[in-house]
Motif scaffolding. Structure first.
Motif, PDB file in Angstrom:
ATOM      1  N   ILE A 126       0.843  -1.197   0.000  1.00  0.00           N
ATOM      2  CA  ILE A 126       0.000   0.000   0.000  1.00  0.00           C
ATOM      3  C   ILE A 126       0.881   1.251   0.000  1.00  0.00           C
ATOM      4  CG2 ILE A 126      -1.790   1.272   1.235  1.00  0.00           C
ATOM      5  CD1 ILE A 126      -2.678  -1.386   2.463  1.00  0.00           C
ATOM      6  N   LEU A 130      -2.059   6.267   0.669  1.00  0.00           N
ATOM      7  CA  LEU A 130      -3.196   5.370   0.853  1.00  0.00           C
ATOM      8  C   LEU A 130      -3.123   4.691   2.223  1.00  0.00           C
ATOM      9  CD1 LEU A 130      -5.719   4.406  -0.615  1.00  0.00           C
ATOM     10  CD2 LEU A 130      -4.347   2.588  -1.679  1.00  0.00           C
ATOM     11  N   ARG A 133      -4.556   7.085   4.716  1.00  0.00           N
ATOM     12  CA  ARG A 133      -6.012   7.112   4.641  1.00  0.00           C
ATOM     13  C   ARG A 133      -6.627   5.967   5.462  1.00  0.00           C
ATOM     14  NH1 ARG A 133      -8.039  11.983   2.999  1.00  0.00           N
ATOM     15  NH2 ARG A 133      -7.190  12.625   0.976  1.00  0.00           N
ATOM     16  N   HIS A 134      -6.043   4.794   5.394  1.00  0.00           N
ATOM     17  CA  HIS A 134      -6.586   3.654   6.130  1.00  0.00           C
ATOM     18  C   HIS A 134      -6.339   3.791   7.629  1.00  0.00           C
ATOM     19  CE1 HIS A 134      -6.921   1.883   2.104  1.00  0.00           C
ATOM     20  NE2 HIS A 134      -7.810   1.094   2.654  1.00  0.00           N
ATOM     21  N   ARG A 201      -3.360  -4.542  -0.837  1.00  0.00           N
ATOM     22  CA  ARG A 201      -3.332  -3.712  -2.044  1.00  0.00           C
ATOM     23  C   ARG A 201      -3.733  -4.554  -3.238  1.00  0.00           C
ATOM     24  NH1 ARG A 201      -4.118  -0.405  -5.627  1.00  0.00           N
ATOM     25  NH2 ARG A 201      -2.827   1.447  -6.010  1.00  0.00           N
ATOM     26  N   ALA A 247      -7.554  -2.359  -0.795  1.00  0.00           N
ATOM     27  CA  ALA A 247      -7.026  -1.012  -1.023  1.00  0.00           C
ATOM     28  C   ALA A 247      -6.774  -0.860  -2.519  1.00  0.00           C
ATOM     29  CB  ALA A 247      -5.723  -0.805  -0.251  1.00  0.00           C
ATOM     30  N   GLY A 249      -6.677   2.308  -5.957  1.00  0.00           N
ATOM     31  CA  GLY A 249      -6.643   3.711  -6.316  1.00  0.00           C
ATOM     32  C   GLY A 249      -8.027   4.259  -6.603  1.00  0.00           C
ATOM     33  N   HIS A 268     -12.222   7.035   0.464  1.00  0.00           N
ATOM     34  CA  HIS A 268     -10.905   6.518   0.106  1.00  0.00           C
ATOM     35  C   HIS A 268     -10.684   5.063   0.520  1.00  0.00           C
ATOM     36  CE1 HIS A 268      -9.644  10.656  -0.790  1.00  0.00           C
ATOM     37  NE2 HIS A 268     -10.261  11.004   0.322  1.00  0.00           N
ATOM     38  N   THR A 269     -11.589   4.498   1.306  1.00  0.00           N
ATOM     39  CA  THR A 269     -11.344   3.174   1.876  1.00  0.00           C
ATOM     40  C   THR A 269     -12.655   2.429   2.095  1.00  0.00           C
ATOM     41  OG1 THR A 269     -10.567   2.025   3.875  1.00  0.00           O
ATOM     42  CG2 THR A 269     -11.294   4.296   4.149  1.00  0.00           C
TER      43      THR A 269
END
Length: 385
Positions: A126, A130, A133-134, A201, A247, A249, A268-269
């Motif tokens: 990841i 990103l 974000r998680h 990812r 995860a 894009g 985003h997640t």
């Protein structure tokens, strides 16, 4: 499927006209032998393009309706996960797919809990932004919802997830470094985490045509099969609740997005629904564990409901021939065609819709003979023994 007696339910449509929903072999419905809480299993396998349950939490309305009939509904992440949307309910028991199969086979049981201590497992593949974000999503769930998140760990190596499609049209995938996945899970478990949320990812080079069909509500979730493999590995290895959030894009805005896929594109997640549901997932127990009041076992199951084309799953096959009703829903079409007829599943009940399945379960729970819900009630027969 041959039957001498049938249940025909009528539903008034918007115009007032009635539509035939289904026909059910009523002679196969036996009364319940217990007055214990009514327990149902709701299964919609992931990655098979199910018309209900093949998208972002679109089977949640079905699960909620089941909770109005059954006292306990055992179901799995594909039914419950709606990315940033979720519906926690004390009657819904969030159980990873492999664990649900073990439960249906009688090898594992379920123990309701007030809360789990959730560990977050992140794939080293990841990207930094990103990843942040998680982590922020996890902190938000702690600060806003009060979820007990014990901490996080990052795998030693990228997991190397790939996705594929089978000739039948179902998704599957591979994990190049399952050893890295399991070592990270062991680390969280050793630190006192009793459930694990996994974020791997996933590749961004998904087939554009397939993605467009899925976003329009007509395709197969390409990541579902690989997600199931990841969670199965951890659940089998550690016997603790787990679930996966991919995860990936960001996608460009699509004005004509299907409502059934909108939940996946809100942020985003996909992590919030996993953390919320794992926070109250039942603990997985073995038959030799000390018994607690409220433990749920295979023999407590009154009904299992699956799509008609997905009757070959381990849970349904384990329960055929038991006291539980095995109900297959015709209208929930999917890429698979593993039906009751092809499997020669004697004793399974085929219904047209989830509405009919709910009616059948309601009669079963109440001890009402479903044949008596029709206008054509036949006289009792001489058994001539």
């Amino acid at each position: 499927m041959r039957c001498s007696r049938q249940l025909v339910l009528l539903l008034a449509g918007p115009s007032g006209a009635s539509a035939v929903l289904s026909a059910t072999p009523l002679e196969r419905v036996s009364p319940r032998s217990s007055a214990q809480p009514y327990t149902a299993i709701l299964v919609v396998p992931t990655g098979i393009g199910a018309s209900i349950g093949g998208y972002a939490g679109d089977a949640l309305p079905v699960a909620r309706a089941f909770g109005a009939v059954a006292d306990r509904v055992v179901t799995h992440p594909n039914v419950m996960n709606g990315a940033q949307l979720y519906w926690p309910d004390q009657q819904l028991f969030y159980t990873e797919g492999f664990a649900l199969d073990e439960f249906a086979a009688g090898r594992w049981g379920l123990r309701p809990v007030t809360a789990q201590r959730v560990g977050l497992l992140l794939d080293a593949a990841i990207e930094p932004d990103l990843m942040i974000r998680h982590l922020q999503a996890a902190d938000a769930c702690r600060a806003t919802l009060g979820i007990n998140i014990g901490g996080y760990t990052v795998t030693e190596e990228p997991l190397g997830v790939s996705v594929e499609m089978s000739p039948a049209g179902a998704s599957w995938g591979t994990v190049k470094r399952p050893d890295a996945l399991l070592r990270a899970a062991e680390k969280l478990h050793a630190a006192g985490c009793t459930a694990i949320a996994i974020v791997a990812r996933f590749p961004d080079d998904e087939d554009e045509e397939m993605l467009a069909q899925y976003r329009a509500g007509n395709g197969v979730d390409a990541v579902g099969g690989a997600e199931a493999i990841i969670s199965h590995l951890v659940s089998q290895h550690l016997r603790i609740p787990c679930a996966h959030a991919p995860a990936s894009g960001p996608l460009e805005i699509e004005p004509e997005l299907s409502p059934r896929t909108c939940a996946e594109e809100l942020g985003h997640t996909f992590l919030p629904c996993v953390l919320v549901n794992l926070a109250r997932a039942p603990t997985l127990i073995c038959p030799d564990d000390a018994a607690h009041p409220g433990d749920i076992w295979r023999d407590d199951v009154d009904a299992i409901v699956v799509p008609l084309g997905a009757c070959g799953g381990a849970a349904a096959l384990s329960l055929i021939g038991s006291r539980a009703l095995v109900i297959a829903v015709e209208e929930n079409s999917c890429a698979l065609q593993v039906t009751t007829d092809k499997l020669r599943m004697d004793g399974a009940l085929v219904v047209r819709s989830y509405m009919e399945a709910l009616g059948l379960m309601a009669a079963h729970k109440a001890g009402v003979n479903p044949a008596c819900l029709t206008s054509n009630v036949e006289s009792i027969r001489n058994l001539r023994i």
